[in-house]
Design an enzyme around this catalytic site. Sequence first.
Site, PDB file in Angstrom:
ATOM      1  N   ASP A  17       1.599   5.436  -0.082  1.00  0.00           N
ATOM      2  CA  ASP A  17       1.081   6.617   0.593  1.00  0.00           C
ATOM      3  C   ASP A  17       0.569   7.636  -0.425  1.00  0.00           C
ATOM      4  OD1 ASP A  17       0.440   8.299   2.646  1.00  0.00           O
ATOM      5  OD2 ASP A  17       2.483   8.483   3.435  1.00  0.00           O
TER       6      ASP A  17
ATOM      7  N   ARG B 192      10.964   6.806   2.459  1.00  0.00           N
ATOM      8  CA  ARG B 192      11.133   8.254   2.462  1.00  0.00           C
ATOM      9  C   ARG B 192      11.993   8.717   3.640  1.00  0.00           C
ATOM     10  NH1 ARG B 192       5.176   9.986   2.559  1.00  0.00           N
ATOM     11  NH2 ARG B 192       6.086  12.092   2.726  1.00  0.00           N
TER      12      ARG B 192
ATOM     13  N   TYR C 140      11.816  -0.041  -4.908  1.00  0.00           N
ATOM     14  CA  TYR C 140      11.409   1.357  -5.052  1.00  0.00           C
ATOM     15  C   TYR C 140      12.519   2.172  -5.686  1.00  0.00           C
ATOM     16  CZ  TYR C 140       7.193   0.883  -2.179  1.00  0.00           C
ATOM     17  OH  TYR C 140       5.968   0.529  -1.697  1.00  0.00           O
TER      18      TYR C 140
ATOM     19  N   ARG D 106       0.838  -1.198   0.000  1.00  0.00           N
ATOM     20  CA  ARG D 106       0.000   0.000   0.000  1.00  0.00           C
ATOM     21  C   ARG D 106       0.874   1.250   0.000  1.00  0.00           C
ATOM     22  NH1 ARG D 106      -3.627  -1.540   5.090  1.00  0.00           N
ATOM     23  NH2 ARG D 106      -1.632  -2.524   5.646  1.00  0.00           N
TER      24      ARG D 106
END
Length: 288
Positions: free
Chosen positions: A57, A211, A123, A55
Amino acid sequence: MPASETVRLRLDIGYDGTDFAGWARQPGLRTVCGELERVLTTILREPVTLTVAGRTDAGVHAVGQVAHCDVSRASLDTRSIAGDPTMLVRRMAKMLPPDARVKAVEEVSSDFDARFAALRRHYRYRLTDSASGAEPIRARDTAHWTRPLDIERMRAAADTLIGLHDFAAFCKRREGATTVRDLQRFDWSADADGVLTAHVSADAFCWSMVRSLVGAVGAVGEGRRTIEWCASLLAERSRSSSVPVAPACGLTLIGVDYPPADQWAQRGETTREVRAAIGCCGEGPSGP
């Protein structure tokens, strides 16, 4: 419905997360999952619920997201989709908004689970320290770092974080959830235009982890923190207020790895057992 009447579909998905409130469905908010489920339900004329690999953000993008759903074989037959899942791809392309796409659909066995059968997630994080900011045509997927960055310091700091560690300092706390992760790749490259790109891979990520990793290494790259400070964060057992969270716009989920089909069931069982033992983690309410 009986298992023999059910078909499991794997969906490969891409989206520009800028105008979405994340992946997870949320009442009254525009989400990726909400849009996809709405269109699938309309086409198949039965309620559809998606299970996703990770999931993401609000503001985070994907080019390699994976989800699965179970639908009735009758609905596929009625819509002339059974045996040719590309028909569903074409129909969804006509009905989805331009910032979300289902790029491929494949019928898989019930052993496939987009979340629990995954081996690792990959990512990419793009940022620029140019005084003028990101190129306008890439501004939606490239973050602007306002101070000059030293990529060699960033590489050195990232190296200290590789491996199986407790990443509590980099994660937003969830009750009963583990923050232990196996960070398998975290390195940086620079293109001809000076855009810096982080490549980050792990077995799974907790909420805000990617992040935060980028934010911590960025603080080292701009000279505000030391490489030793970055490494010392692994000793902390709660979210560190000294770790900045990089903007969502630079982050993109680029892929999810799965074992061969004959290993899906075992991988899913193993993942469930581990998470049950140490507290189910996932990617949090919204993701990295």
